[in-house]
Motif scaffolding. Structure first.
Motif, mmCIF file in Angstrom:
data_model
loop_
_atom_site.group_PDB
_atom_site.id
_atom_site.type_symbol
_atom_site.label_atom_id
_atom_site.label_comp_id
_atom_site.label_asym_id
_atom_site.label_seq_id
_atom_site.Cartn_x
_atom_site.Cartn_y
_atom_site.Cartn_z
ATOM 1 N N TRP A 155 90.919 54.926 -48.651
ATOM 2 C CA TRP A 155 89.740 55.296 -49.437
ATOM 3 C C TRP A 155 89.454 54.221 -50.478
ATOM 4 O O TRP A 155 90.360 53.759 -51.157
ATOM 5 C CB TRP A 155 89.949 56.644 -50.128
ATOM 6 N N LEU B 36 84.340 57.121 -42.994
ATOM 7 C CA LEU B 36 83.734 58.284 -43.645
ATOM 8 C C LEU B 36 83.088 57.851 -44.952
ATOM 9 O O LEU B 36 83.648 57.032 -45.681
ATOM 10 C CB LEU B 36 84.773 59.359 -43.966
ATOM 11 N N ARG C 266 81.563 64.880 -46.948
ATOM 12 C CA ARG C 266 82.001 63.751 -46.111
ATOM 13 C C ARG C 266 81.187 63.689 -44.834
ATOM 14 O O ARG C 266 81.007 64.693 -44.152
ATOM 15 C CB ARG C 266 83.481 63.885 -45.788
ATOM 16 N N GLU D 160 81.907 59.523 -48.480
ATOM 17 C CA GLU D 160 82.017 60.718 -49.305
ATOM 18 C C GLU D 160 81.048 60.600 -50.477
ATOM 19 O O GLU D 160 81.145 59.679 -51.282
ATOM 20 C CB GLU D 160 83.432 60.913 -49.819
ATOM 21 N N ARG E 68 84.988 63.633 -38.929
ATOM 22 C CA ARG E 68 85.849 63.813 -40.102
ATOM 23 C C ARG E 68 87.328 63.887 -39.714
ATOM 24 O O ARG E 68 88.189 63.618 -40.539
ATOM 25 C CB ARG E 68 85.438 65.068 -40.870
#
Length: 130
Positions: A87, A32, A45, A34, A26
């Motif tokens: 993201w 990652l 996460r 989520e 992380r």
């Protein structure tokens, strides 16, 4: 006998991942995933490996249906994936009919080594990115 070994291996690997791998992952620059916790409703996460192919993020879960993030995906398939520091949102799909061994041929080799070594019940996951 084999089922006992797989269960013991899965519990050991899960503990190592939860206490060592995920905290380090992380903080790093890696990928990652989520999800939203199925019980808590809070973001969860997890460091994962995979690759974007044609606008979809592909990965293989090493513990398949026994992974916490897979349980979370079943409860709510809307996820976010951090790729290259960015993201992206998407919808995750569990693909039990996909051959995860064949799928890993198109995914990052370093991650595949961990999946092959630590995995017990492989499961392909595709995230359709928005």
């Amino acid at each position: 006998m084999m089922a006992e070994f797989k269960d013991l291996k899965r519990r050991f690997v899960h503990r190592v991942q939860r206490n060592v791998v995920n905290p380090l992952g992380r903080r790093g620059p890696g990928v990652l995933l989520e999800t939203i916790g199925r019980k808590s409703g809070l973001p969860r996460r997890t460091a994962v490996g995979g690759k974007v192919i044609d606008g979809q993020f592909w990965m293989v879960s090493e513990h398949g249906e026994h992974s916490d993030y897979v349980y979370n995906i079943k409860a709510n398939p809307r996820v976010r994936v951090r790729i290259g520091g960015q993201w992206r949102t998407g919808t995750a799909h569990l693909l039990p009919d996909d051959d995860p061994w064949q799928r890993m041929r198109s995914l990052p080799r370093f991650n595949n080594l961990g999946v092959r070594t630590m995995g017990t019940d492989l499961l392909t996951i595709r995230v359709d990115l928005d």
